[in-house]
Design an enzyme around this catalytic site. Structure first.
Site, mmCIF file in Angstrom:
data_model
loop_
_atom_site.group_PDB
_atom_site.id
_atom_site.type_symbol
_atom_site.label_atom_id
_atom_site.label_comp_id
_atom_site.label_asym_id
_atom_site.label_seq_id
_atom_site.Cartn_x
_atom_site.Cartn_y
_atom_site.Cartn_z
ATOM 1 N N HIS A 1 23.533 53.929 20.271
ATOM 2 C CA HIS A 1 22.502 53.701 21.273
ATOM 3 C C HIS A 1 22.776 52.378 21.955
ATOM 4 C CE1 HIS A 1 20.148 57.093 19.982
ATOM 5 N NE2 HIS A 1 20.408 56.731 18.737
ATOM 6 N N TYR B 1 19.349 49.027 29.462
ATOM 7 C CA TYR B 1 20.623 49.656 29.097
ATOM 8 C C TYR B 1 21.860 48.906 29.592
ATOM 9 C CZ TYR B 1 17.406 53.373 27.863
ATOM 10 O OH TYR B 1 16.377 54.078 27.288
ATOM 11 N N ALA C 1 17.381 60.835 24.744
ATOM 12 C CA ALA C 1 16.042 61.163 24.242
ATOM 13 C C ALA C 1 16.056 62.309 23.229
ATOM 14 C CB ALA C 1 15.127 61.484 25.410
ATOM 15 N N ARG D 1 11.904 49.321 19.921
ATOM 16 C CA ARG D 1 11.261 49.924 21.082
ATOM 17 C C ARG D 1 9.997 50.700 20.677
ATOM 18 N NH1 ARG D 1 15.386 52.621 24.970
ATOM 19 N NH2 ARG D 1 13.547 52.390 26.309
ATOM 20 N N ASN E 1 25.758 59.643 21.765
ATOM 21 C CA ASN E 1 24.484 59.053 22.146
ATOM 22 C C ASN E 1 23.630 60.207 22.656
ATOM 23 O OD1 ASN E 1 22.265 57.817 23.191
ATOM 24 N ND2 ASN E 1 23.385 56.259 24.337
ATOM 25 N N ARG F 1 20.799 52.868 35.651
ATOM 26 C CA ARG F 1 19.486 53.237 35.109
ATOM 27 C C ARG F 1 18.915 52.083 34.272
ATOM 28 N NH1 ARG F 1 18.988 56.906 29.729
ATOM 29 N NH2 ARG F 1 16.734 56.755 29.482
ATOM 30 N N PRO G 1 21.125 63.291 27.805
ATOM 31 C CA PRO G 1 20.416 63.241 29.083
ATOM 32 C C PRO G 1 20.179 61.827 29.600
ATOM 33 C CG PRO G 1 18.917 63.813 27.296
ATOM 34 C CD PRO G 1 20.304 63.872 26.735
ATOM 35 N N ASN G 2 20.262 61.725 30.908
ATOM 36 C CA ASN G 2 19.975 60.466 31.630
ATOM 37 C C ASN G 2 20.993 59.367 31.364
ATOM 38 O OD1 ASN G 2 17.489 61.374 32.912
ATOM 39 N ND2 ASN G 2 16.682 61.400 30.825
ATOM 40 N N GLU H 1 26.410 57.858 15.453
ATOM 41 C CA GLU H 1 25.409 57.894 16.531
ATOM 42 C C GLU H 1 25.330 56.505 17.151
ATOM 43 O OE1 GLU H 1 21.823 60.200 16.058
ATOM 44 O OE2 GLU H 1 20.620 58.464 16.660
HETATM 45 C C1 DQA Z 1 19.056 55.638 24.182
HETATM 46 C C2 DQA Z 1 17.662 55.415 23.589
HETATM 47 C C3 DQA Z 1 16.779 56.618 23.815
HETATM 48 O O1 DQA Z 1 15.483 56.384 23.284
HETATM 49 C C4 DQA Z 1 16.643 56.915 25.287
HETATM 50 O O2 DQA Z 1 15.900 58.093 25.489
HETATM 51 C C5 DQA Z 1 17.952 57.002 25.993
HETATM 52 C C6 DQA Z 1 18.977 56.010 25.652
HETATM 53 C C7 DQA Z 1 19.921 54.371 24.080
HETATM 54 O O3 DQA Z 1 21.124 54.515 24.244
HETATM 55 O O4 DQA Z 1 19.419 53.276 23.873
HETATM 56 O O5 DQA Z 1 18.162 57.800 26.882
HETATM 57 O O6 DQA Z 1 19.697 56.664 23.464
#
Ligand code: DQA
Length: 160
Positions: A108, A28, A85, A115, A82, A23, A15-16, A106
């Site tokens: 990020h 990011y 959240a 964080r 990735n 964003r 998501p997102n 995985e």
């Molecule tokens: C993320 C880190 C997560 O905490 C966050 O919710 C994201 C992006 C990252 O790529 O740094 O959406 O996965």
């Protein structure tokens, strides 16, 4: 390498992550998934030569799990994920990654351990080969390279 089969690697974004590059660029970065092919070409050593890449993004948990189940049915070679959240919240996604038995890394964009507390724990990393975090879009390049190297070391391309 020409007529040899390639590894099939799926990159999954949760998501997102659709508007990556737009964003929260301070966290990011300003690069998007569209920048990945040229970065792989330049820095990905042999990823593009050795792997057939597929990309998927969804905001909902069920859609992500459905896509991973499909990848399992298709017997793909590896996954870079990735989970956004869902990394920190989704037991359902963690359960899925636990049983499919597909090697995955995985990734990020941000260094989740630098964080807020809730982001410092990953439910989904437990069965991963490892985690790459904090390198912005390059986390995907390193993640893909790690999957290819793992497959090279553990599985021969021949007979796949
Ligand atoms: C993320 C880190 C997560 O905490 C966050 O919710 C994201 C992006 C990252 O790529 O740094 O959406 O996965």
């Amino acid at each position: 390498m020409n007529n040899k089969k390639k590894y099939s690697i799926l990159t999954v974004n949760g998501p997102n992550l659709k508007y990556l590059g737009k964003r929260n660029v301070d966290i990011y970065g300003s690069k998007s998934m569209d920048d990945l092919p040229s970065l792989l070409d330049k820095h990905g050593q042999n990823v593009l030569q050795k792997a057939e890449l597929d990309f998927f993004q969804a905001n909902s948990e069920g859609d992500i799990i459905d896509r991973i189940e499909l990848a399992w049915q298709d017997k793909i070679s590896g996954i870079v994920i990735n989970p956004g959240a869902y990394t920190h919240t989704s037991l359902a996604l963690a359960d899925c990654l636990a049983w499919i038995n597909i090697p995955y890394v995985e990734v990020h964009l941000s260094n989740i351990w630098s964080r807020d507390k809730i982001r410092q724990h990953s439910l989904t990393a437990r069965h991963s080969m490892g985690v790459v975090a904090g390198f912005g879009i390059m986390s995907y390049v390193y993640g893909l390279q790690a999957v290819v190297d793992y497959l090279d070391i553990n599985i021969s391309l021949e007979g796949k």
